[in-house]
Design an enzyme around this catalytic site. Structure first.
Site, PDB file in Angstrom:
ATOM      1  N   ASP A   1       0.887  -1.162   0.000  1.00 22.13           N
ATOM      2  CA  ASP A   1       0.000   0.000   0.000  1.00 22.13           C
ATOM      3  C   ASP A   1       0.923   1.210   0.000  1.00 22.13           C
ATOM      4  O   ASP A   1       1.461   1.584   1.040  1.00 22.13           O
ATOM      5  CB  ASP A   1      -0.897  -0.004   1.244  1.00 22.13           C
TER       6      ASP A   1
ATOM      7  N   ASP B   1      -2.273   0.860   7.621  1.00 22.74           N
ATOM      8  CA  ASP B   1      -1.576   0.809   6.332  1.00 22.74           C
ATOM      9  C   ASP B   1      -0.952  -0.567   6.108  1.00 22.74           C
ATOM     10  O   ASP B   1      -0.909  -1.059   4.986  1.00 22.74           O
ATOM     11  CB  ASP B   1      -0.506   1.902   6.279  1.00 22.74           C
TER      12      ASP B   1
ATOM     13  N   GLU C   1      -1.480  -1.578  -4.435  1.00 25.81           N
ATOM     14  CA  GLU C   1      -2.708  -0.792  -4.518  1.00 25.81           C
ATOM     15  C   GLU C   1      -2.488   0.379  -5.459  1.00 25.81           C
ATOM     16  O   GLU C   1      -1.518   1.125  -5.322  1.00 25.81           O
ATOM     17  CB  GLU C   1      -3.119  -0.296  -3.131  1.00 25.81           C
TER      18      GLU C   1
END
Length: 183
Positions: free
Chosen positions: A11, A144, A71
């Protein structure tokens, strides 16, 4: 003989980069680890990008992932934030591409849908579903890390599907699929 592979999920972010790793053995997931790279103490944006690249290379060299799931940045109202996020993603992708590791991008809604069945799920819902699915003892304060882990799990769930997302197997594949981004 057991079929085994490792998936690194990322991410990307310029404040916090979350990441998670899973091992797939005979089509079953095993949790390896998740963590985050904290970048908020660094003011220089180029130092942040360098640290993202170095940490991604370190993860690759330590865990030898077979694939990377990342992502994709989502379109927001703040163009500057989107630009920063895109740079962070690009640097992480460059690290993987430099090691010839296939990369697949997933939109945040697709990751949430894969994990919870709801493309509008909250970060907490995603984290709790991962905790349950992977039998994690706790979830981190910052989510996260679970977002990075979710990208890896999403990739596992989407394996073998025709349309997975944008995938790149190396620099030449990236250039061929993105002629307008080059030069």
């Amino acid at each position: 003989m057991a079929q085994e592979k490792i998936i690194l999920g990322i991410d990307p972010g310029t404040t916090i980069m979350g990441f998670g790793l899973i091992k797939v053995v005979n089509k079953k997931m095993e949790f390896i680890q998740m963590n985050e790279l904290l970048l908020n103490k660094y003011k220089d944006p180029y130092v942040k990008l360098k640290l993202i690249f170095e940490r991604t290379i370190e993860l690759i060299d330590t865990y030898h992932p077979d694939e990377i799931a990342i992502e994709a940045p989502f379109f927001g109202k703040n163009v500057q934030s989107m630009l920063k996020l895109g740079r962070a993603q690009g640097v992480a992708m460059a690290a993987g591409l430099s090691r010839e590791i296939p990369i697949t991008e997933y939109l945040p809604k697709k990751i949430k849908m894969a994990i919870t069945g709801n493309g509008n799920a909250s970060k907490e819902q995603v984290a709790n579903m991962l905790k349950s699915t992977l039998k994690l003892k706790t979830i981190p304060k910052n989510l996260d890390a679970t977002d990075g882990l979710a990208a890896a799990v999403c990739h596992f769930y989407n394996e073998g599907r025709i349309e997975v997302g944008k995938g790149y197997t190396g620099w030449s594949a990236f250039v061929k699929q993105n002629p307008k981004k080059i030069g």
